[in-house]
Enzyme design. Sequence first.
Site, PDB file in Angstrom:
ATOM      1  N   GLU A 120     -30.188  17.242 -18.510  1.00  0.00           N
ATOM      2  CA  GLU A 120     -29.546  18.697 -18.537  1.00  0.00           C
ATOM      3  C   GLU A 120     -30.579  19.522 -19.581  1.00  0.00           C
ATOM      4  OE1 GLU A 120     -25.298  20.581 -19.334  1.00  0.00           O
ATOM      5  OE2 GLU A 120     -25.774  19.235 -20.678  1.00  0.00           O
ATOM      6  N   ALA A 253     -24.256  15.246 -27.723  1.00  0.00           N
ATOM      7  CA  ALA A 253     -24.133  14.132 -26.863  1.00  0.00           C
ATOM      8  C   ALA A 253     -24.016  14.798 -25.338  1.00  0.00           C
ATOM      9  CB  ALA A 253     -22.509  13.813 -26.796  1.00  0.00           C
ATOM     10  N   MET A 254     -24.122  14.039 -24.362  1.00  0.00           N
ATOM     11  CA  MET A 254     -24.441  14.346 -22.867  1.00  0.00           C
ATOM     12  C   MET A 254     -23.515  13.902 -21.959  1.00  0.00           C
ATOM     13  SD  MET A 254     -25.698  16.310 -20.895  1.00  0.00           S
ATOM     14  CE  MET A 254     -25.245  16.453 -19.074  1.00  0.00           C
ATOM     15  N   ASN A 256     -23.254  12.660 -19.087  1.00  0.00           N
ATOM     16  CA  ASN A 256     -23.755  11.954 -17.677  1.00  0.00           C
ATOM     17  C   ASN A 256     -22.824  11.103 -17.302  1.00  0.00           C
ATOM     18  OD1 ASN A 256     -26.608  12.728 -18.500  1.00  0.00           O
ATOM     19  ND2 ASN A 256     -26.146  11.078 -19.938  1.00  0.00           N
ATOM     20  N   GLU A 289     -16.965  14.933 -24.371  1.00  0.00           N
ATOM     21  CA  GLU A 289     -17.710  14.235 -23.414  1.00  0.00           C
ATOM     22  C   GLU A 289     -16.892  13.765 -22.133  1.00  0.00           C
ATOM     23  OE1 GLU A 289     -20.638  15.322 -23.248  1.00  0.00           O
ATOM     24  OE2 GLU A 289     -20.691  16.082 -25.199  1.00  0.00           O
ATOM     25  N   HIS A 292     -15.306  16.122 -19.809  1.00  0.00           N
ATOM     26  CA  HIS A 292     -16.331  16.303 -18.755  1.00  0.00           C
ATOM     27  C   HIS A 292     -16.377  15.816 -17.720  1.00  0.00           C
ATOM     28  CE1 HIS A 292     -18.529  19.855 -20.504  1.00  0.00           C
ATOM     29  NE2 HIS A 292     -18.901  19.157 -21.522  1.00  0.00           N
ATOM     30  N   GLU A 311     -18.222  23.890 -20.562  1.00  0.00           N
ATOM     31  CA  GLU A 311     -18.187  23.599 -21.987  1.00  0.00           C
ATOM     32  C   GLU A 311     -16.684  24.095 -22.606  1.00  0.00           C
ATOM     33  OE1 GLU A 311     -20.001  21.625 -23.130  1.00  0.00           O
ATOM     34  OE2 GLU A 311     -21.658  21.591 -21.582  1.00  0.00           O
TER      35      GLU A 311
END
Length: 840
Positions: A120, A253-254, A256, A289, A292, A311
């Site tokens: 991202e 953080a992400m 995925n 996260e 998400h 977000e």
Amino acid sequence: MTKQRLLDRFVPAHYDLYLDINRATKSIQGRTTVTGEAKAAHIALNQKFLNVTAVSVDGTAVPFDLDAEKETLEIDLPTAGTVTVVIDYNTRLTDTMMGIYPSYYQVDGQKKQLIGTQFETTFARQAFPCVDEPAAKATFALAIKYDEQPGETIIANMPEDHETAGVHYFQPTVKMSTYLVAFAFGEMQKQVTTTKSGVQVGVFATQAHQAKELTFALDIAKRAIEFYEDFYQTPYPLPHSWQLALPDFSAGAMENWGLVTYREAYLLVDPDNTALETKRVVATVITHELAHQWFGDLVTMNWWDDLWLNESFANMMEYVALDALEPTWHVWEMFQTSEAPMALQRDATDGVQSVHVAVEDPREIDAIFDGAIVYAKGSRLLVMVRALIGDQALRTGLKNYFAAHQYGNAKGQDLWQALGEAAGMDIGALMHAWLEQPGYPVVEAKVVDGQLQLSQQQFFIGDGNEQGRRWPLPLNANFTAPQLMETASLELGDYAGLRQAAGTPLRLNVGNAAHYIVKYDQTLLTDLLDHLTELDAIAQLQLLQDLRLLAEARQISYAQLAGWLPRFKASQSAIVIEALYQITNGLKDFVTPQTAAEKVLKGYFGQLSQQQAARLGWVKQAGEGIDDELMRPTVLAAALYAEDPAALAAAHTLFTQTPAAELPADVRALVLTNELRHFGDEALFQTLLAAYRQTSDPAYKKDLTAALTKVDNPTWLKQLVDHFEDAATIKPQDLRAWYRGVLANPVGQQLAWDWLRQEWGWLDATVGGDMEFATFITVTARLFHTRQRQTEFSAFFAPKVNTPGLTREIEMDIKVVASKTALVEAEATAVQAAVAAVVD
């Protein structure tokens, strides 16, 4: 006009991704096989920095061309229709924390690396050719070969299916966006558990950490997934949820899908010595996260202009979830001290982006990740909606939203439609003004000829271009008043009668849930201040918050505000104390360091903090409440600035009795700072700098950064600045904190500012193109407040205003420095007099 997207010409359905990665040579050999529907005989896939060697379509070689400017691979097809395209290419591991890259760490003095990914926003194209757009959802089957060593592990979005001849084949993913593809390999330890519904949950980290550091995250992650499955009434759709701590990671953080990646500081926790505040922060990152995994992954924004949809929602849900998991942690109070003031501060500068913002150029996409707007303001607006419709309608609307759009994409209006139908309200109409307009209003409440009148106008700190914007305001009044104020002004009636009926001072925006501030006239404000002890903690925090913003906008006198602050000093609420010292620390801007005026200000800090510091002490006491635990570092920091002899001595005693790493985590940074400034020598400085290099504890690293950057020895500060470009000491991901720390130090400011200007090219090459890059400008602007610095700031950044991704930040921050400078010049004398009056 919307640009044509690659998806308009080619709709991918499935990717087979083969990657052969060699860490020693940093080389990647790749083959991407993508099947999809070509709508034209000429299609394009995204690529960046890929050396494409061959392209075939349905087994036949075809001509192709690389366009570096557009970041595309242009392909001529024999015909449109369903096609299978095979692309052979090679590329390299990056050292930019984007694409496929190594993270570096040490175990027993030996340097090691862990390979991970960050795709991202538009970095998947650096790993494999693809239609790198959120709406181009497809399934992905990964096959990865690497220079594997004994004891190494490889993980990805989905479980490994089998291994053949050193190639690890993973089960195909569900339909998802390219930016959520992820994998990692290297030496890892793990802890795994299973949710009530059978989802495997795991936490992975390098061997540099103690096993106990993984347990906190595992517990939060497991319970969070169970909570979300229940709250969303929608099952988690993958077999596992891995949480991976990467030693080098640019963001926090992400999300995925199935393999969430984190900066180590936001996942790993020492259960034996970590401040509650740190635990709350780490837990909210995890719950953010994992929110998400449904909102963002299962249903994804259609294009980056609806980034807020991902977000803002996750930002609200992180608090909803953690409040359910740990109700005694009071996380909604944390929302009031972090998200609310951040959004209000940023959103008051003219030129700020709206929550929903148009974006086309890939180079501009990262620039819209404005945490104060897309995360904080957006989540405030959703909290406002939640308060309006209630949780039952929220859950019903979300369940229907997920059912309608799962494995697909959505726009903001799709969410409003689902929530509106569940609540029986036109949510979209209410939210339009909030999402599409930048800024927010100040509501002025005043008594005129006995009548209570309200009016709204856009609030600006600094110069603002008044455009007559209006918002539908949830008044949330404790007097008889309409639910919504949709006009520029409103008369509520006879004030005396309303006041008598209410039996309490007028308050608007009760609960501080709506995104506006209130300016009470003198009659109303005096009433509030006279009944301060009757107000709850959020009401007192809100009063301080609004008064601070009004003072920064010069709508009230900062000097007058300085005179009111002592009324709040004895509060037993951590959030009131935090709001109090946010303002008090701002008073430092009005004095020149190491002058008589600063000495008086230190006396003012002493008057505010002395009794509380003595009451709280330096070590957690048996049976104390959460508020005492949370306010201790805030109060003791004030006592140290005041140079309170008792505080200085107590901190020194604690240091002499306890090894540095084992000091109580909530006050460790303060104890180390005190020791370095008042008792330390060159040997201690070097010892702590070496400890920073050696420790793998991210919380201890953070405390060492805070302490080392506060030293008042210019030679030591010069040594720190000399390490800014030394990745073996300061990783690029941590550099901003070091830069800001030295810049905030009056003795080090010139050193840090000179470094930034001289090394801007190096900084751009190292972290440019990353969503964190622009924040080097932001933190600088927040600290500058003199005419000289204003001139220097504009001279350096104004010529860079057309740099893609930096334009808005530079334009806004030039205004931020100008308004702060004007405020200090106008009010310094009066503020100093007000401070002196309190001390006398």
